[in-house]
Write a protein that holds these residues in place. Structure first.
Motif, PDB file in Angstrom:
ATOM      1  N   TRP A 166       0.857  -1.180   0.000  1.00  0.00           N
ATOM      2  CA  TRP A 166       0.000   0.000   0.000  1.00  0.00           C
ATOM      3  C   TRP A 166       0.892   1.227   0.000  1.00  0.00           C
ATOM      4  O   TRP A 166       1.918   1.271   0.688  1.00  0.00           O
ATOM      5  N   GLN A 167       0.532   2.200  -0.799  1.00  0.00           N
ATOM      6  CA  GLN A 167       1.335   3.415  -0.884  1.00  0.00           C
ATOM      7  C   GLN A 167       0.543   4.578  -0.289  1.00  0.00           C
ATOM      8  O   GLN A 167      -0.522   4.950  -0.800  1.00  0.00           O
TER       9      GLN A 167
ATOM     10  N   GLU B  67      -0.659  11.735  -4.819  1.00  0.00           N
ATOM     11  CA  GLU B  67       0.426  12.651  -5.156  1.00  0.00           C
ATOM     12  C   GLU B  67       1.237  12.164  -6.358  1.00  0.00           C
ATOM     13  O   GLU B  67       1.984  12.937  -6.952  1.00  0.00           O
ATOM     14  N   THR B  68       1.088  10.876  -6.706  1.00  0.00           N
ATOM     15  CA  THR B  68       1.856  10.332  -7.825  1.00  0.00           C
ATOM     16  C   THR B  68       1.099  10.425  -9.150  1.00  0.00           C
ATOM     17  O   THR B  68       1.657  10.093 -10.191  1.00  0.00           O
TER      18      THR B  68
END
Length: 192
Positions: A184-185, A190-191
């Motif tokens: 999980w990021q 934001e990416t």
């Protein structure tokens, strides 16, 4: 098995009730029947997981199949307990087995530092699906117990420990097929 099922349809459920193992009849939406359905669904997903492992290139298929076979039998026993009030089939041995297997699998896995997503190989993904169905079955059984309907502690412990086993198994299966966890990021937006 005392009685053989020679006729599958009986028409006794056409009015919206179903029979429990003790001969009593309850509504098809009874909490006990809902819990029984969740346990049955869990057992079915584990059957799919067994099939996927058999068809895969995973090593030690015999051990995986033996473990999953035991689990399916215990879930069938659990279904018997749910279907027949005050009937006990499960033994603490099933909890001990799952705990030992969790410890064994964890020995070769790296420590988790991040949350993982329920994704990866098919075997890994089916283990995650089984885990989520297991958690639902546990919640359903807790609801039955909270209505003072005689669910033994071993039944609830089995589902709790099994969901842990399935989580660790998902990680072990992912690695057995050469993959790593899908992490999980945080702040993924934001990416974009």
């Amino acid at each position: 098995m005392g009685h053989r099922l020679s006729k599958i349809y009986t028409r006794t459920g056409d009015s919206g009730t179903t029979g429990l193992g003790d001969g009593s009849r309850v509504a098809k939406d009874d909490l006990r029947i809902a819990a029984l359905g969740d346990v049955d669904e869990l057992n079915s997903v584990i059957g799919i997981l067994r099939s996927q492992i058999t068809a895969s290139a995973i090593q030690d298929k015999v051990h995986w199949d033996k473990s999953l076979s035991l689990i399916q039998h215990w879930l069938f026993d659990l279904g018997g307990e749910v279907c027949i009030p005050n009937y006990n089939l499960l033994q603490p041995l099933c909890i001990e087995f799952l705990e030992k297997e969790i410890d064994r699998m964890n020995e070769s896995l790296p420590m988790l530092k991040e949350f993982i997503l329920p994704a990866g190989t098919l075997a890994c993904s089916y283990a995650h699906q089984a885990r989520s169905v297991c958690r639902r079955a546990e919640r359903s059984l807790m609801t039955v117990q909270s209505r003072d309907q005689n669910i033994q502690a071993t039944a609830l412990q089995l589902l709790n420990r099994l969901s842990d086993w399935l989580f660790v198994a998902s990680r072990a299966l992912q690695r057995a097929e050469g993959g790593s966890e899908v992490l999980w990021q945080k702040n993924i937006n934001e990416t974009i």
